[in-house]
Write a protein that holds these residues in place. Sequence first.
Motif, short mmCIF file in Angstrom:
data_model
loop_
_atom_site.label_atom_id
_atom_site.label_comp_id
_atom_site.label_asym_id
_atom_site.label_seq_id
_atom_site.Cartn_x
_atom_site.Cartn_y
_atom_site.Cartn_z
N UNK A 133 0.84 -1.20 0.00
CA UNK A 133 0.00 0.00 0.00
C UNK A 133 0.87 1.25 0.00
N UNK A 134 1.91 1.26 0.80
CA UNK A 134 2.82 2.40 0.85
C UNK A 134 3.46 2.65 -0.50
N UNK A 135 3.89 1.59 -1.16
CA UNK A 135 4.52 1.73 -2.48
C UNK A 135 3.52 2.27 -3.50
N UNK A 136 2.29 1.79 -3.46
CA UNK A 136 1.27 2.26 -4.40
C UNK A 136 0.95 3.74 -4.16
N UNK A 137 0.80 4.12 -2.90
CA UNK A 137 0.50 5.52 -2.60
C UNK A 137 1.67 6.43 -2.98
N UNK A 138 2.88 5.97 -2.73
CA UNK A 138 4.06 6.75 -3.13
C UNK A 138 4.10 6.92 -4.64
N UNK A 139 3.74 5.88 -5.36
CA UNK A 139 3.72 5.97 -6.83
C UNK A 139 2.68 6.99 -7.28
N UNK A 140 1.52 6.99 -6.66
CA UNK A 140 0.49 7.98 -7.02
C UNK A 140 0.96 9.40 -6.72
N UNK A 141 1.63 9.58 -5.59
CA UNK A 141 2.12 10.90 -5.23
C UNK A 141 3.20 11.37 -6.20
N UNK A 143 3.78 10.29 -9.40
CA UNK A 143 3.32 10.44 -10.78
C UNK A 143 2.23 11.49 -10.94
N UNK A 144 1.49 11.75 -9.87
CA UNK A 144 0.38 12.71 -9.94
C UNK A 144 0.36 13.56 -8.68
N UNK A 145 1.39 14.38 -8.50
CA UNK A 145 1.44 15.19 -7.27
C UNK A 145 0.24 16.12 -7.20
#
Length: 147
Positions: A133-141, A143-145
Amino acid sequence: MPRTPDATAGDLADQLLSLTRRLHHVHKRNLSPVGITPAQSRLLRTVARTATPPRMADIAAQLEVVPRAVTTLVDALEERGLVRRVPDVTNRRVVRIKVTEGGIAALKELRQARRSAAEAVLAPLSADQRTELSALLAQLETEHPGR
């Protein structure tokens, strides 16, 4: 019937909003004994993270709020002895906000309250799931800040 990408995105957005509200509620409940609101906590953390005491306008920009909201938050934190207004060394007309020793102690309590809130919400997840979950949320942040 298979879900369309738009419907799935909408469901995910609803889930994220619901989880955010739940985390905020638990966080607020855990902050109550410390006597600080979530908004005051966020401001205190923001000020503590800066190398040089920030101006109120800088804080407002970082928090994405109107300057008047920062004034109200600083007033409340200053009244509790957690921050203080200090003059800028190069320009006496500029006021900066500095965390006090009491503010540093409060930050330690806040850190524990935030951890407890996160633990309460994330308790159903395994360590591997939390990592994912942390990795997925970091990726969203990344790629789409949002800011």
